[in-house]
Design a protein around this motif. Structure first.
Motif, PDB file in Angstrom:
ATOM      1  N   LEU A   1       0.727  -1.366   0.043  1.00  0.00           N
ATOM      2  CA  LEU A   1      -0.087   0.001   0.118  1.00  0.00           C
ATOM      3  C   LEU A   1       1.023   1.293   0.166  1.00  0.00           C
ATOM      4  O   LEU A   1       2.025   1.135   0.305  1.00  0.00           O
ATOM      5  CB  LEU A   1      -0.837  -0.047   1.244  1.00  0.00           C
ATOM      6  CG  LEU A   1      -1.898  -1.287   1.189  1.00  0.00           C
ATOM      7  CD1 LEU A   1      -2.700  -0.954   2.556  1.00  0.00           C
ATOM      8  CD2 LEU A   1      -2.937  -1.167   0.144  1.00  0.00           C
ATOM      9  N   SER A   2       0.115   2.263  -0.395  1.00  0.00           N
ATOM     10  CA  SER A   2       1.019   3.783  -0.480  1.00  0.00           C
ATOM     11  C   SER A   2       1.088   4.244   0.972  1.00  0.00           C
ATOM     12  O   SER A   2       0.400   3.734   2.146  1.00  0.00           O
ATOM     13  CB  SER A   2       0.119   4.742  -1.190  1.00  0.00           C
ATOM     14  OG  SER A   2      -1.270   4.939  -0.644  1.00  0.00           O
ATOM     15  N   THR A   3       1.877   4.942   1.210  1.00  0.00           N
ATOM     16  CA  THR A   3       2.171   5.600   2.575  1.00  0.00           C
ATOM     17  C   THR A   3       2.682   7.147   2.254  1.00  0.00           C
ATOM     18  O   THR A   3       2.369   7.715   1.248  1.00  0.00           O
ATOM     19  CB  THR A   3       3.438   4.780   3.394  1.00  0.00           C
ATOM     20  OG1 THR A   3       3.334   5.268   4.413  1.00  0.00           O
ATOM     21  CG2 THR A   3       4.550   4.960   2.434  1.00  0.00           C
ATOM     22  N   THR A   4       3.173   7.685   3.285  1.00  0.00           N
ATOM     23  CA  THR A   4       3.729   9.157   3.073  1.00  0.00           C
ATOM     24  C   THR A   4       5.124   9.274   3.737  1.00  0.00           C
ATOM     25  O   THR A   4       5.699   8.439   4.722  1.00  0.00           O
ATOM     26  CB  THR A   4       2.751  10.303   3.906  1.00  0.00           C
ATOM     27  OG1 THR A   4       2.871   9.900   5.236  1.00  0.00           O
ATOM     28  CG2 THR A   4       1.302  10.102   3.400  1.00  0.00           C
ATOM     29  N   ILE A   5       5.862  10.181   3.474  1.00  0.00           N
ATOM     30  CA  ILE A   5       7.227  10.250   3.887  1.00  0.00           C
ATOM     31  C   ILE A   5       7.236  10.567   5.297  1.00  0.00           C
ATOM     32  O   ILE A   5       8.159  10.091   6.072  1.00  0.00           O
ATOM     33  CB  ILE A   5       7.809  11.417   3.266  1.00  0.00           C
ATOM     34  CG1 ILE A   5       8.203  10.907   1.853  1.00  0.00           C
ATOM     35  CG2 ILE A   5       9.006  11.972   3.882  1.00  0.00           C
ATOM     36  CD1 ILE A   5       9.130  10.135   1.556  1.00  0.00           C
ATOM     37  N   GLU A   6       6.279  11.282   5.878  1.00  0.00           N
ATOM     38  CA  GLU A   6       6.104  11.688   7.282  1.00  0.00           C
ATOM     39  C   GLU A   6       5.711  10.141   7.995  1.00  0.00           C
ATOM     40  O   GLU A   6       6.400  10.028   9.312  1.00  0.00           O
ATOM     41  CB  GLU A   6       5.152  12.599   7.540  1.00  0.00           C
ATOM     42  CG  GLU A   6       4.762  13.045   8.985  1.00  0.00           C
ATOM     43  CD  GLU A   6       3.815  13.989   9.232  1.00  0.00           C
ATOM     44  OE1 GLU A   6       3.890  14.874  10.354  1.00  0.00           O
ATOM     45  OE2 GLU A   6       2.884  14.108   8.654  1.00  0.00           O
ATOM     46  N   THR A   7       4.847   9.538   7.627  1.00  0.00           N
ATOM     47  CA  THR A   7       4.419   8.282   8.509  1.00  0.00           C
ATOM     48  C   THR A   7       5.846   7.319   8.505  1.00  0.00           C
ATOM     49  O   THR A   7       6.188   6.813   9.527  1.00  0.00           O
ATOM     50  CB  THR A   7       3.365   7.737   7.492  1.00  0.00           C
ATOM     51  OG1 THR A   7       2.322   8.273   7.426  1.00  0.00           O
ATOM     52  CG2 THR A   7       3.158   6.138   8.344  1.00  0.00           C
ATOM     53  N   GLU A   8       6.635   7.309   7.467  1.00  0.00           N
ATOM     54  CA  GLU A   8       7.745   6.385   7.478  1.00  0.00           C
ATOM     55  C   GLU A   8       8.922   6.801   8.216  1.00  0.00           C
ATOM     56  O   GLU A   8       9.765   6.254   8.851  1.00  0.00           O
ATOM     57  CB  GLU A   8       8.190   6.095   5.926  1.00  0.00           C
ATOM     58  CG  GLU A   8       7.302   5.451   5.043  1.00  0.00           C
ATOM     59  CD  GLU A   8       6.441   4.359   5.708  1.00  0.00           C
ATOM     60  OE1 GLU A   8       7.255   3.145   6.281  1.00  0.00           O
ATOM     61  OE2 GLU A   8       5.294   4.321   5.904  1.00  0.00           O
ATOM     62  N   LYS A   9       8.878   8.282   8.189  1.00  0.00           N
ATOM     63  CA  LYS A   9       9.911   8.909   9.108  1.00  0.00           C
ATOM     64  C   LYS A   9       9.886   8.553  10.633  1.00  0.00           C
ATOM     65  O   LYS A   9      10.445   8.353  11.625  1.00  0.00           O
ATOM     66  CB  LYS A   9       9.912  10.377   9.035  1.00  0.00           C
ATOM     67  CG  LYS A   9      10.812  10.974   7.777  1.00  0.00           C
ATOM     68  CD  LYS A   9      10.735  12.803   7.856  1.00  0.00           C
ATOM     69  CE  LYS A   9      11.429  13.189   6.654  1.00  0.00           C
ATOM     70  NZ  LYS A   9      11.358  14.631   6.633  1.00  0.00           N
ATOM     71  N   THR A  10       8.402   8.655  10.942  1.00  0.00           N
ATOM     72  CA  THR A  10       8.181   8.514  12.369  1.00  0.00           C
ATOM     73  C   THR A  10       7.727   6.984  12.776  1.00  0.00           C
ATOM     74  O   THR A  10       7.846   6.785  14.219  1.00  0.00           O
ATOM     75  CB  THR A  10       6.887   9.476  12.631  1.00  0.00           C
ATOM     76  OG1 THR A  10       5.715   8.980  11.954  1.00  0.00           O
ATOM     77  CG2 THR A  10       7.252  10.838  12.455  1.00  0.00           C
ATOM     78  N   SER A  11       7.400   6.082  11.919  1.00  0.00           N
ATOM     79  CA  SER A  11       6.941   4.719  12.482  1.00  0.00           C
ATOM     80  C   SER A  11       7.460   3.733  11.797  1.00  0.00           C
ATOM     81  O   SER A  11       7.410   2.656  11.902  1.00  0.00           O
ATOM     82  CB  SER A  11       5.394   4.678  12.331  1.00  0.00           C
ATOM     83  OG  SER A  11       5.078   4.643  11.075  1.00  0.00           O
ATOM     84  N   ASN A  12       8.179   3.872  10.616  1.00  0.00           N
ATOM     85  CA  ASN A  12       8.746   2.811  10.074  1.00  0.00           C
ATOM     86  C   ASN A  12      10.028   2.062  10.929  1.00  0.00           C
ATOM     87  O   ASN A  12      10.850   2.738  11.353  1.00  0.00           O
ATOM     88  CB  ASN A  12       9.459   2.895   8.572  1.00  0.00           C
ATOM     89  CG  ASN A  12      10.151   1.887   7.852  1.00  0.00           C
ATOM     90  OD1 ASN A  12      10.571   1.000   8.196  1.00  0.00           O
ATOM     91  ND2 ASN A  12       9.694   1.821   6.561  1.00  0.00           N
ATOM     92  N   PRO A  13      10.017   0.719  11.368  1.00  0.00           N
ATOM     93  CA  PRO A  13      10.783   0.148  12.388  1.00  0.00           C
ATOM     94  C   PRO A  13      12.156   0.069  11.778  1.00  0.00           C
ATOM     95  O   PRO A  13      13.085  -0.002  12.661  1.00  0.00           O
ATOM     96  CB  PRO A  13       9.935  -1.277  12.773  1.00  0.00           C
ATOM     97  CG  PRO A  13       9.301  -1.472  11.501  1.00  0.00           C
ATOM     98  CD  PRO A  13       8.813  -0.126  11.121  1.00  0.00           C
ATOM     99  N   TYR A  14      12.500   0.099  10.525  1.00  0.00           N
ATOM    100  CA  TYR A  14      13.668   0.008  10.122  1.00  0.00           C
ATOM    101  C   TYR A  14      14.395   1.389   9.911  1.00  0.00           C
ATOM    102  O   TYR A  14      15.690   1.361   9.722  1.00  0.00           O
ATOM    103  CB  TYR A  14      13.817  -0.662   8.564  1.00  0.00           C
ATOM    104  CG  TYR A  14      13.052  -2.168   8.793  1.00  0.00           C
ATOM    105  CD1 TYR A  14      14.066  -3.161   8.857  1.00  0.00           C
ATOM    106  CD2 TYR A  14      11.933  -2.262   8.304  1.00  0.00           C
ATOM    107  CE1 TYR A  14      13.580  -4.327   8.698  1.00  0.00           C
ATOM    108  CE2 TYR A  14      11.263  -3.462   8.404  1.00  0.00           C
ATOM    109  CZ  TYR A  14      12.140  -4.654   8.586  1.00  0.00           C
ATOM    110  OH  TYR A  14      11.520  -5.825   8.246  1.00  0.00           O
ATOM    111  N   LEU A  15      13.766   2.289  10.242  1.00  0.00           N
ATOM    112  CA  LEU A  15      14.360   3.769   9.898  1.00  0.00           C
ATOM    113  C   LEU A  15      14.122   4.373  11.030  1.00  0.00           C
ATOM    114  O   LEU A  15      14.879   5.748  11.116  1.00  0.00           O
ATOM    115  CB  LEU A  15      13.463   4.278   8.891  1.00  0.00           C
ATOM    116  CG  LEU A  15      13.799   3.521   7.490  1.00  0.00           C
ATOM    117  CD1 LEU A  15      12.701   3.875   6.512  1.00  0.00           C
ATOM    118  CD2 LEU A  15      15.409   3.919   6.965  1.00  0.00           C
ATOM    119  N   VAL A  16      13.377   4.308  12.131  1.00  0.00           N
ATOM    120  CA  VAL A  16      13.329   5.315  13.248  1.00  0.00           C
ATOM    121  C   VAL A  16      14.454   4.950  14.484  1.00  0.00           C
ATOM    122  O   VAL A  16      14.699   3.738  14.469  1.00  0.00           O
ATOM    123  CB  VAL A  16      12.104   5.415  13.841  1.00  0.00           C
ATOM    124  CG1 VAL A  16      10.952   5.692  12.709  1.00  0.00           C
ATOM    125  CG2 VAL A  16      11.529   4.022  14.456  1.00  0.00           C
TER     126      VAL A  16
END
Length: 208
Positions: A193-208
């Motif tokens: 599914l699509s997402t947003t940059i903000e969502t991935e910045k704040t909640s992606n477990p590989y990146l936060v």
């Protein structure tokens, strides 16, 4: 501009049709099911002008030849993966119990980050290697959207254990290229599914 997302093939890789009011369109990553994709596009009246590849793994290129041959349109890819369309050992299809994927070379090679115009569409190229060496993301400022291929997913990142993959390089690509886009940019990934940059910045477990 408008967008149609079509998951294709056994791995459900996302093919995207980016189109305008005239139904002129570019095709991102026609992965498999070429006959079904072509029939759908004909029924809907699409007028494709190019195939744009985020990278050349088999699940993203399986229908390239069918689509290119049917409409006589050019294929674009990063120069670092210029041989992958022809070589099953590079695109990965040789490693699976499937018909090896081998086609013609791409018609155009991207060699650097730049703004490109393809028909009525203007896209900014972002080099986002790590999942594969020639991975590209396509940013469309006026839509506030980026096609990230298999670099960044909703809640995930691309695998880096395939030939040419590198985890540290992928993380750097995401932080330096994708995460510098506006927070409200919509991310259209290669799977899921699509997402947003903000969502991935704040909640992606590989990146936060």
């Amino acid at each position: 501009m408008n967008l149609k997302q079509i998951p294709l093939g056994p791995l459900q890789a996302n093919c995207y049709l980016l189109f305008n009011e005239k139904k002129e369109c570019v095709i991102f990553d026609p992965g498999f099911d070429g006959e079904r994709l072509i029939e759908y596009m004909k029924q809907e009246g699409f007028k494709p002008i190019a195939v744009l590849l985020t990278h050349a793994h088999f699940d993203h290129i399986g229908a390239v030849e069918e689509v290119r041959n049917h409409w006589g349109i050019p294929v674009y890819i990063h120069e670092l993966e210029k041989d992958w369309l022809m070589d099953p050992s590079l695109n990965g299809s040789a490693r699976y119990p499937m018909e090896p994927i081998s086609g013609r070379p791409a018609d155009h090679l991207f060699t650097k980050e730049e703004k490109v115009e393809i028909g009525p569409f203007t896209l900014e190229l972002l080099e986002t290697p790590g999942h594969s060496p020639g991975s590209l993301s396509y940013y469309i400022k006026e839509m506030g959207s980026v096609f990230s291929g298999d670099a960044l997913f909703s809640g995930g990142i691309g695998r880096t254990d395939l030939p040419g993959g590198d985890h540290a390089t992928l993380i750097e690509s995401i932080h330096q290229k994708l995460f510098t886009l506006p927070d409200d940019t919509v991310v259209f990934p290669g799977h899921g599914l699509s997402t947003t940059i903000e969502t991935e910045k704040t909640s992606n477990p590989y990146l936060v």
